[in-house]
Design a protein around this motif. Structure first.
Motif, PDB file in Angstrom:
ATOM      1  N   GLY A   1       0.761  -1.137  -0.148  1.00  0.00           N
ATOM      2  CA  GLY A   1      -0.200   0.012  -0.144  1.00  0.00           C
ATOM      3  C   GLY A   1       0.893   1.252  -0.092  1.00  0.00           C
ATOM      4  N   LEU A   2       1.950   1.048  -0.426  1.00  0.00           N
ATOM      5  CA  LEU A   2       3.040   2.374  -0.665  1.00  0.00           C
ATOM      6  C   LEU A   2       2.530   3.136  -1.785  1.00  0.00           C
ATOM      7  N   SER A   3       2.743   4.528  -1.699  1.00  0.00           N
ATOM      8  CA  SER A   3       2.797   5.556  -2.620  1.00  0.00           C
ATOM      9  C   SER A   3       3.869   5.473  -3.456  1.00  0.00           C
ATOM     10  N   ASP A   4       3.850   6.108  -4.657  1.00  0.00           N
ATOM     11  CA  ASP A   4       4.838   5.868  -5.649  1.00  0.00           C
ATOM     12  C   ASP A   4       6.389   6.763  -4.813  1.00  0.00           C
ATOM     13  N   GLU A   5       5.879   7.667  -4.162  1.00  0.00           N
ATOM     14  CA  GLU A   5       7.322   8.423  -3.328  1.00  0.00           C
ATOM     15  C   GLU A   5       7.800   7.483  -2.356  1.00  0.00           C
TER      16      GLU A   5
END
Length: 151
Positions: free
Chosen positions: A115-119
């Protein structure tokens, strides 16, 4: 009798403290990641990536990045990570399953999507690419991660 025991204890302490064998008090820790010779952008990204790693990745891949033999692949000195940067980005973003060969050992584990953002993906990739002796790739931006994910 008590005097003999006391004398024996004192003699034992004296001889053990005066041993010619030097004992090391140095504690061995996993190779530390140094941010000193990195660009300011990479340093900042790696610092954020370390937080992500420490909260989500460390359980399986361990503090030293060596993973768990036959179960979770190593990230430290990983030929797979070095040669498959895009696949690693996609795996961190979307999870991974199926066989992969890392340093000649076949792994077949499941890594669920985190569930990580691209950043966050860029930050953790920058951290693992430059930790534990790894020197894989250059500074990875959020935009580059987004472009890899869109492919």
């Amino acid at each position: 009798m008590i005097r003999i025991l006391r004398l024996a204890t004192v003699m034992l302490l004296i001889t053990s403290c005066n041993s010619k064998e030097k004992k090391s008090t140095k504690v061995e820790y996993p190779e530390k990641t140094t941010f000193s010779n990195q660009s300011p952008e990479l340093k900042a990204s790696m610092a954020k990536g370390k937080l992500v790693y420490d909260s989500l990745c460390i359980t399986c891949h361990m503090a030293d990045g060596k993973g768990a033999p036959q179960v979770f692949p190593p990230l430290a000195n990983s030929d797979y990570l070095e040669n498959n940067q895009e696949e690693s980005i996609i795996g961190i973003k979307n999870g991974m399953k199926g066989e992969m060969v890392v340093n000649g050992i076949t792994y077949n584990s499941l890594m669920s999507p985190l569930g990580l953002s691209d950043e966050e993906v860029a930050d953790v990739m920058n951290y693992i690419n430059n930790s534990w002796g790894n020197k894989y790739g250059k500074y990875l931006t959020t935009e580059e991660v987004t472009n890899v994910i869109k492919k």
